[in-house]
Motif scaffolding. Structure first.
Motif, short mmCIF file in Angstrom:
data_model
loop_
_atom_site.label_atom_id
_atom_site.label_comp_id
_atom_site.label_asym_id
_atom_site.label_seq_id
_atom_site.Cartn_x
_atom_site.Cartn_y
_atom_site.Cartn_z
N ASP A 77 36.16 -26.36 45.14
CA ASP A 77 36.50 -26.48 43.73
C ASP A 77 38.01 -26.65 43.49
O ASP A 77 38.51 -26.37 42.42
N GLU A 78 38.73 -27.12 44.52
CA GLU A 78 40.18 -27.32 44.39
C GLU A 78 40.54 -28.73 44.87
O GLU A 78 40.12 -29.14 45.96
N TYR A 79 41.34 -29.43 44.07
CA TYR A 79 41.70 -30.80 44.41
C TYR A 79 43.21 -30.96 44.44
O TYR A 79 43.95 -30.27 43.74
N TYR A 80 43.65 -31.90 45.26
CA TYR A 80 45.08 -32.15 45.49
C TYR A 80 45.38 -33.61 45.16
O TYR A 80 44.71 -34.52 45.65
N LYS A 81 46.39 -33.84 44.31
CA LYS A 81 46.77 -35.20 43.94
C LYS A 81 47.76 -35.75 44.96
O LYS A 81 48.84 -35.20 45.15
N LEU A 82 47.37 -36.82 45.61
CA LEU A 82 48.26 -37.47 46.57
C LEU A 82 49.34 -38.26 45.83
O LEU A 82 49.07 -38.89 44.80
N SER A 83 50.54 -38.24 46.35
CA SER A 83 51.59 -39.12 45.83
C SER A 83 51.33 -40.53 46.35
O SER A 83 50.53 -40.75 47.26
N GLY A 84 52.05 -41.49 45.78
CA GLY A 84 51.91 -42.86 46.26
C GLY A 84 52.30 -42.99 47.71
O GLY A 84 51.67 -43.73 48.49
N ASN A 85 53.32 -42.25 48.14
CA ASN A 85 53.74 -42.27 49.53
C ASN A 85 52.69 -41.63 50.45
O ASN A 85 52.44 -42.12 51.55
N GLN A 86 52.09 -40.54 50.00
CA GLN A 86 51.09 -39.86 50.84
C GLN A 86 49.87 -40.73 51.05
O GLN A 86 49.33 -40.80 52.17
N THR A 87 49.41 -41.41 50.00
CA THR A 87 48.30 -42.35 50.16
C THR A 87 48.69 -43.48 51.11
O THR A 87 47.90 -43.90 51.96
N GLY A 88 49.92 -43.96 50.98
CA GLY A 88 50.41 -45.02 51.86
C GLY A 88 50.45 -44.58 53.31
O GLY A 88 50.09 -45.34 54.22
N VAL A 89 50.88 -43.35 53.55
CA VAL A 89 50.93 -42.80 54.91
C VAL A 89 49.52 -42.75 55.51
O VAL A 89 49.30 -43.18 56.65
N LEU A 90 48.56 -42.24 54.73
CA LEU A 90 47.19 -42.14 55.22
C LEU A 90 46.58 -43.52 55.50
O LEU A 90 45.95 -43.73 56.55
N LEU A 91 46.77 -44.45 54.57
CA LEU A 91 46.22 -45.80 54.77
C LEU A 91 46.87 -46.49 55.96
O LEU A 91 46.18 -47.14 56.76
N ALA A 92 48.19 -46.36 56.09
CA ALA A 92 48.89 -47.01 57.20
C ALA A 92 48.35 -46.52 58.52
O ALA A 92 48.02 -47.31 59.42
N HIS A 93 48.25 -45.20 58.68
CA HIS A 93 47.76 -44.65 59.96
C HIS A 93 46.32 -45.06 60.21
O HIS A 93 45.95 -45.41 61.34
N TYR A 94 45.49 -45.04 59.15
CA TYR A 94 44.09 -45.43 59.31
C TYR A 94 43.97 -46.89 59.74
O TYR A 94 43.20 -47.24 60.66
N ILE A 95 44.74 -47.77 59.11
CA ILE A 95 44.69 -49.19 59.45
C ILE A 95 45.25 -49.44 60.85
O ILE A 95 44.61 -50.12 61.67
N PHE A 96 46.42 -48.88 61.15
CA PHE A 96 47.05 -49.12 62.45
C PHE A 96 46.16 -48.60 63.58
O PHE A 96 45.94 -49.28 64.59
N SER A 97 45.68 -47.36 63.43
CA SER A 97 44.89 -46.74 64.51
C SER A 97 43.55 -47.45 64.69
O SER A 97 43.09 -47.62 65.83
N SER A 98 42.92 -47.88 63.58
CA SER A 98 41.63 -48.58 63.68
C SER A 98 41.80 -49.94 64.36
O SER A 98 40.98 -50.32 65.22
N LEU A 99 42.85 -50.66 63.99
CA LEU A 99 43.09 -51.96 64.62
C LEU A 99 43.38 -51.80 66.12
O LEU A 99 42.91 -52.60 66.94
N LYS A 100 44.16 -50.79 66.46
CA LYS A 100 44.47 -50.57 67.87
C LYS A 100 43.21 -50.22 68.66
O LYS A 100 42.99 -50.73 69.77
N LYS A 101 42.37 -49.36 68.10
CA LYS A 101 41.14 -48.94 68.77
C LYS A 101 40.22 -50.14 69.01
O LYS A 101 39.54 -50.21 70.04
N LYS A 102 40.23 -51.09 68.09
CA LYS A 102 39.38 -52.27 68.22
C LYS A 102 40.04 -53.39 69.02
O LYS A 102 39.46 -54.47 69.18
N GLY A 103 41.27 -53.15 69.48
CA GLY A 103 41.99 -54.17 70.22
C GLY A 103 42.45 -55.33 69.37
O GLY A 103 42.66 -56.44 69.87
N MET A 104 42.65 -55.06 68.07
CA MET A 104 43.00 -56.13 67.13
C MET A 104 44.46 -56.04 66.66
O MET A 104 44.87 -56.82 65.79
N LEU A 105 45.22 -55.10 67.21
CA LEU A 105 46.61 -54.95 66.80
C LEU A 105 47.48 -55.85 67.66
O LEU A 105 47.60 -55.68 68.87
N LYS A 106 48.11 -56.83 67.04
CA LYS A 106 48.88 -57.83 67.78
C LYS A 106 50.32 -57.38 67.98
O LYS A 106 50.86 -56.58 67.21
#
Length: 564
Positions: free
Chosen positions: A317-346
């Protein structure tokens, strides 16, 4: 020409309609209001033309829209292209549809083909449509997240990105050269539909856009595996309702709850003071619904659906508002790590942020061998780097974002895209939930690995002519007498982006950037779209609390220095 003479011309000129004249007669004894409406013309900033709706040269109305569009038409025709065309979209704001049709009328009268969306659409879909139709330019009628009394007008060029130098300056010269409104030709009693080169667009183009968005999914299987993930979404009365819900549904998210009070388009934005997902107040109704349905994730998009704000479950029952930078950090890591895992990071991959974006993502990018390119504020500069390094340079763009809640991946849109971001954030939440983690848990884990970072933004609102002068004065004082230290922190360097030559070639801009000891920083810039002086800070420390305390101390020092 002084403001009073302009006022009289609008009040008495035959070209202006009776409704406009009545509005002007109503303020005949309010000299300050007359001055504010006529002391200048609206100008292009980081977000194009934007202002309060009303009669006057410094207001958004059908005449200023027609003038801007006539300037655009003249500029396009000078390019001597074969069958030039323009795509037009709009959001849910007051007069958005009328302004869109006015722009279409001026373009058609100039012999330019027009594609007009059948109803409101997100700004990023306009960017996609320009590229898809191979049009010369695009127009979107929106004032993004501004209060309801505002509307605006953004111009896009053939690459799908907002106009940048030298097109921006050349276009402004064309607009400014138009001094006589009565010389702007329109339809002369015809309707838009009477023109053979007028095309209404909708479902067919929607389908192409949605398919492209869904193609960016990195781990679609987790959506099927984590069927219980609950999402609350609010379009804040804007254009995101249809596209965001449709993409989430087609991706397989079955437990999406839309805030009913904010579902329908409404230019008055009756449930919020500002339709801005950066403001925590805009989440009040969504948060209430989230607690009711036990949501894992809350998403809020702004009226033209290019920005998205996020709240995540922190505890029961408790929620945390992400800042624009925090969302960016999470998305960046998710995208970079997923692409690397799939061998798609050039090896030639690059990530783009802005000079006022937090520096944590640069550390993450570096750990994956990805180069960071930092641009000026405004997503059009991120799009420019994608064009220069990606389209022309042949390199691989992987992600771009700015701290003001704008994110982009993929290569078919050239502006921040809250439809894409909403899909990926939802998928990312499912990805971590499968591992027994919330997005808050994931953020804390990244802090542990890359250091505890904290960013803050202070906006000093100073309206009108006097406010603009006060902002100019504050910038001049800081530029001519930079501090040697602030809040006990030594100032190591000041970068004046009117003269600064950095590793990335950037246009000149009225931004001051101060590098502090320990690579902490703060920056100042006048907003290009609102009457604000914006102050950004970024710090890091050994714990989250230490970083938060340092940020508060630095911001207090800046406020004291400016007398605010």
């Amino acid at each position: 020409m002084d403001y009073r003479r302009r006022y009289e011309e609008w009040l008495n000129g035959e070209y202006f309609d009776e409704a406009t004249k009545k509005e002007l007669r109503d303020i005949i004894n309010d000299e300050k209001e007359i001055e504010d409406r006529f002391y200048k013309d609206l100008h292009f900033g980081t977000g194009g033309l934007r202002g309060i709706i009303g009669a006057g040269t410094n207001r958004m109305n059908k005449y200023t829209v027609a003038k801007a569009t006539k300037g655009l038409a003249n500029y396009i025709l000078k390019q001597e292209e074969n069958e030039p065309s323009v795509v037009i979209a709009h959001d849910s704001r007051h007069f958005s549809r009328e302004f869109a049709r006015e722009a279409a009328a001026v373009l058609l009268s100039s012999g330019i083909k027009v594609y007009l969306f059948e109803d409101l659409r997100p700004t990023p879909e306009l960017s996609f449509a320009v590229r898809e139709t191979k049009s010369t330019a695009g127009i979107v009628i929106t004032a993004s997240h501004n209060p309801p009394e505002y509307n605006g007008y953004k111009v896009y060029w053939k690459d799908g990105g907002q106009i940048v130098s030298p097109v921006a300056e050349e276009l402004m010269d064309e607009i400014n050269s138009i001094s006589d409104f009565s010389g702007i030709q329109c339809l002369d009693g015809c309707s838009l539909e009477d023109f053979h080169n007028f095309h209404m667009i909708g479902e067919e183009l929607d389908r192409k856009y949605f398919d492209k968005v869904k193609s960016l999914s990195l781990n679609p299987e987790v959506i099927k595996e984590v069927k219980d993930i609950a999402i609350v979404y609010t379009p804040l009365h804007g254009s995101g309702n249809m596209p965001v819900r449709r993409v989430l549904k087609e991706m397989g998210f079955e437990n999406v709850h839309v805030v009913p009070e904010q579902e329908k388009p409404d230019g008055s934005f009756p449930t919020v003071e500002y339709p801005n997902p950066e403001e925590e107040e805009s989440f009040n109704l969504a948060l209430k619904l989230a607690k009711k349905v036990d949501a894992d994730l809350i998403l809020a998009t702004d009226p033209d659906c290019d920005r998205v704000g996020v709240m995540v479950k922190k505890a029961e029952d408790e929620y945390y508002k992400l800042s624009g930078n925090q969302t960016g950090v999470l998305l960046a890591h998710y995208i970079f790590s997923s692409l690397k895992k799939k061998g798609m990071l050039k090896k030639d991959s690059f990530f783009v942020d802005t000079i006022v974006t937090g520096r944590m993502t640069e550390k993450i990018a570096s750990s994956y061998g990805i180069e960071t390119i930092s641009t000026l504020t405004g997503f059009k500069y991120i799009a420019q780097q994608i064009k220069e390094l990606g389209d022309k340079g042949g390199r691989s763009f992987v992600f771009g974002y700015e701290e003001s809640y704008g994110y982009l991946t993929g290569n078919f849109v050239r502006d921040k895209d809250a439809v894409i971001a909403s899909m990926l954030i939802s998928e990312m939440a499912a990805f971590y939930k499968k591992q027994g983690m919330t997005l808050y848990d994931a953020l804390m884990k990244l802090y542990e690995e890359y250091g505890y970072h904290r960013e803050e933004l202070l906006s000093i609102v100073l309206k009108g002519k006097e406010g603009a002068m006060a902002i100019t004065n504050m910038m001049d004082v800081m530029r001519n007498n930079p501090p040697k230290s602030i809040a006990g922190m030594k100032v190591c360097e000041m970068r004046d982006y009117l003269t600064y030559e950095g590793p990335v070639k950037l246009p000149k801009d009225n931004v001051l950037y101060f590098v502090l000891e320990g690579n902490d920083w703060f920056a100042m810039r006048p907003s290009g779209t609102e009457p604000k002086l914006k102050i950004y800070i970024g710090v890091s420390d050994l714990s989250l609390k230490a970083a938060e305390d340092k940020a508060k101390m630095l911001m207090a020092g800046i406020k004291s220095m400016l007398g605010y």
